[in-house]
Every structure is written in C-alpha cells, then in structure tokens.
Design a protein around this motif. Structure first.
Motif, PDB file in Angstrom:
ATOM      1  N   SER A  16       0.800  -1.053   0.260  1.00 41.51           N
ATOM      2  CA  SER A  16      -0.018  -0.086  -0.086  1.00 41.51           C
ATOM      3  C   SER A  16       0.845   1.302   0.018  1.00 41.51           C
ATOM      4  CB  SER A  16      -0.993   0.098   0.989  1.00 41.51           C
ATOM      5  OG  SER A  16      -0.088   0.059   2.421  1.00 41.51           O
ATOM      6  N   ASP A  17       1.965   1.362   0.646  1.00 43.69           N
ATOM      7  CA  ASP A  17       3.025   2.504   0.649  1.00 43.69           C
ATOM      8  C   ASP A  17       3.621   2.707  -0.838  1.00 43.69           C
ATOM      9  OD1 ASP A  17       2.667   2.941   3.393  1.00 43.69           O
ATOM     10  OD2 ASP A  17       4.715   1.901   4.072  1.00 43.69           O
ATOM     11  N   ALA A  18       3.740   1.526  -1.554  1.00 44.75           N
ATOM     12  CA  ALA A  18       4.176   1.659  -2.969  1.00 44.75           C
ATOM     13  C   ALA A  18       3.099   2.481  -4.004  1.00 44.75           C
ATOM     14  CB  ALA A  18       4.643   0.407  -3.552  1.00 44.75           C
ATOM     15  N   LEU A  45      14.617  -0.986  -2.780  1.00 44.77           N
ATOM     16  CA  LEU A  45      15.616  -0.578  -1.732  1.00 44.77           C
ATOM     17  C   LEU A  45      14.847  -0.906  -0.353  1.00 44.77           C
ATOM     18  CD1 LEU A  45      16.495   3.191  -3.064  1.00 44.77           C
ATOM     19  CD2 LEU A  45      17.860   1.174  -2.737  1.00 44.77           C
ATOM     20  N   ASP A  46      13.569  -0.705  -0.384  1.00 48.96           N
ATOM     21  CA  ASP A  46      12.962  -1.175   1.108  1.00 48.96           C
ATOM     22  C   ASP A  46      13.175  -2.540   1.202  1.00 48.96           C
ATOM     23  OD1 ASP A  46      10.746  -0.357   2.765  1.00 48.96           O
ATOM     24  OD2 ASP A  46       9.993  -2.255   2.185  1.00 48.96           O
ATOM     25  N   GLN A  47      13.158  -3.389   0.232  1.00 49.56           N
ATOM     26  CA  GLN A  47      13.432  -4.991   0.526  1.00 49.56           C
ATOM     27  C   GLN A  47      14.879  -4.920   0.871  1.00 49.56           C
ATOM     28  OE1 GLN A  47      12.268  -6.753  -3.273  1.00 49.56           O
ATOM     29  NE2 GLN A  47      10.005  -6.589  -2.891  1.00 49.56           N
ATOM     30  N   ILE A  53      10.530   4.488   1.298  1.00 51.70           N
ATOM     31  CA  ILE A  53       9.346   4.814   0.731  1.00 51.70           C
ATOM     32  C   ILE A  53       7.819   4.652   1.623  1.00 51.70           C
ATOM     33  CG2 ILE A  53       8.573   2.104   0.747  1.00 51.70           C
ATOM     34  CD1 ILE A  53       7.772   2.670  -2.447  1.00 51.70           C
ATOM     35  N   GLN A  54       8.116   4.401   2.989  1.00 50.80           N
ATOM     36  CA  GLN A  54       7.193   4.555   3.970  1.00 50.80           C
ATOM     37  C   GLN A  54       7.132   5.843   4.282  1.00 50.80           C
ATOM     38  OE1 GLN A  54       8.501   2.129   7.488  1.00 50.80           O
ATOM     39  NE2 GLN A  54      10.342   2.776   7.325  1.00 50.80           N
ATOM     40  N   ILE A  91      16.461  10.961  -0.320  1.00 51.34           N
ATOM     41  CA  ILE A  91      16.450   9.646   0.133  1.00 51.34           C
ATOM     42  C   ILE A  91      17.415   8.916   1.195  1.00 51.34           C
ATOM     43  CG2 ILE A  91      16.381   7.232  -1.100  1.00 51.34           C
ATOM     44  CD1 ILE A  91      15.641   8.531  -3.633  1.00 51.34           C
ATOM     45  N   SER A  92      18.359   9.540   0.988  1.00 49.29           N
ATOM     46  CA  SER A  92      19.337   9.105   2.179  1.00 49.29           C
ATOM     47  C   SER A  92      18.778   9.652   3.575  1.00 49.29           C
ATOM     48  CB  SER A  92      20.761   9.621   1.707  1.00 49.29           C
ATOM     49  OG  SER A  92      21.474   9.234   2.746  1.00 49.29           O
TER      50      SER A  92
END
Length: 257
Positions: A16-18, A45-47, A53-54, A91-92
C-alpha cells in the motif's frame, strides 16, 4: 513470499505504501512510466532495508517532487554509458538506519536493474493496476463484498510477453557503424544477461546498417531504458545510437537478420 499463499488483496495491502507513492508521484505531474520506475526502485531499496518509501505519505508535495527527481537521477545513471554518482540527499535522509551511498548504484548497476525489473514484472502488475486498486478502495469502504479478482490467489511468476512487447527499435548515425556484438556487450556489461538477441538491417554491397532491433528478456528493461521518454540516445564507444519502443512493421521485420 515464497512458500506462502497470498491473495491479490493481501499483496495490495502489503504494498500500500508503494501505491501511495505512485499516486503521489503522478499527482505532482510525474510521467506515469517514470513514476512506476521510481516506485519500483524505492520498493527494491525497501526490500534491501533502505526504508524510504514508507515516509512518502507524510511528505509535502515539494519533498515528494524531490524524491521523484532523486529516484530518476538514479535511473538515469543506470542507463548512461558512464557511471555518474547520483545525488540523493533526501532519500538518504529518509532512511533511519543510515545514509545510502550513491556510489552503490553506479558500481552495481546490474544488481539494481535486475532487482527493479523483477519488481516491475512481478508485484508491479498489481501495484500499478488502477482497476484493482480502485476495486480495493471500494472493498475497504464496503461498496462491494469480496470481489473474485481480489480474492484470487496471487502468483509471483512473471507473465511471459511476446517479443514485440520487449523489443526496441534502434537507429544509427551514418558513418559511425556499430555492430550487433557491441550493442549486445554494452547492455550485458552494464545490466547482465538482459538481451536475447540483436537484429540488424539486411544490407547489400557492404553498406552500413542504419537500423536494428534489440530484444530484451523482459519488458521491464525496455521501460528502464526509456524511463518515460519516447526516444533516448546512448553512446557506445563514442558513437551514438537512438532507441525507442518497437512498433511491429512487417516490411521492417522482413529486412532484418
């Protein structure tokens, strides 16, 4: 998700965040294909425990625009002939576990591209499916019961697509010949085993081919090469080729080998 049975609804909930990130990228005016690629990169990246992304749902439109720009800078560096370290300060900063070293993307292009391509070919078919997401919202608000499409078992296997859907048409500059092996090697060295074959225009009398066709192993590679553009240019040993999505033409098909 291997070894467990999930429904389509389960997977949509998990990502859902994606989907929220995709809607926000499109909402600020991002090209839908660029938005899909950017979200796929953030999911990958989340994986890898880079959890940026959250945080997208709570960001301002200006910050969302900056995240989209940074993600696309990464995607552009993956496509380019020379490794250029992308700037991704936001992002960082969103990653609570520490900074992301941008050099990773330039030195491990094959790993990143294959990972993003797997997302696009796999769960991306649900994340970016407007019909399923609209149905999910109707289900959540009680407007529909248990739609069979949402209750169906999810298969993580990518759906095979015809060669035409994963092909690119390429043209060359006159006087700057490039052979098929050079094109094949360019993508293989950058992205690994991603090309099935390269076809070139049939010529007579030693004339230089002026066009050809690249057939990739996955449609996602075509999407990552173009990244929302109709036509892109890359340089192979200081010689330019132009690439666009392949549109089948019987005459052209018959004049390639």
């Amino acid at each position: 998700m291997a070894g467990q049975m999930f429904t389509v609804r389960d997977v949509l909930y998990m990502y859902s965040d994606a989907r929220t990130a995709y809607d926000r990228f499109v909402g600020i005016g991002s090209n839908p294909e660029q938005a899909r690629n950017a979200v796929a990169l953030l999911v990958w990246l989340d994986q890898c425990n880079v959890r940026a992304i959250q945080h997208l749902p709570g960001l301002s439109p200006t910050a969302v625009s900056l995240v989209a720009a940074e993600a696309n800078s990464v995607l552009d560096c993956l496509r380019g002939p020379e490794p250029v370290v992308p700037a991704i300060p936001l992002i960082s900063a969103l990653c609570k576990d520490g900074d992301v070293d941008p050099r990773f993307f330039t030195f491990h292009q094959d790993l990143v591209v294959r990972g993003v391509a797997d997302i696009l070919d796999g769960v991306g078919s649900l994340i970016f499916n407007n019909h399923l997401n609209k149905m999910l919202r109707r289900y959540q608000t009680g407007l529909v019961g248990n739609p069979p499409e949402l209750m169906a078992a999810y298969s993580c296997l990518s759906v095979a697509v015809p060669e035409d859907c994963r092909s690119m048409f390429i043209t060359f500059s006159r006087g700057a010949p490039i052979d098929r092996e050079e094109i094949f090697d360019y993508f293989r060295q950058k992205w690994g085993d991603c090309v099935v074959r390269v076809l070139m225009e049939k010529t007579a009398g030693g004339s230089q081919p002026m066009y050809g066709r690249i057939i990739f192993r996955s449609e996602a590679f075509v999407q990552l090469v173009l990244n929302g553009e109709r036509l892109v240019k890359i340089s192979i040993r200081h010689r330019q080729i132009w690439l666009r999505k392949y549109v089948p033409r019987p005459a052209a098909t018959q004049n390639q080998n």
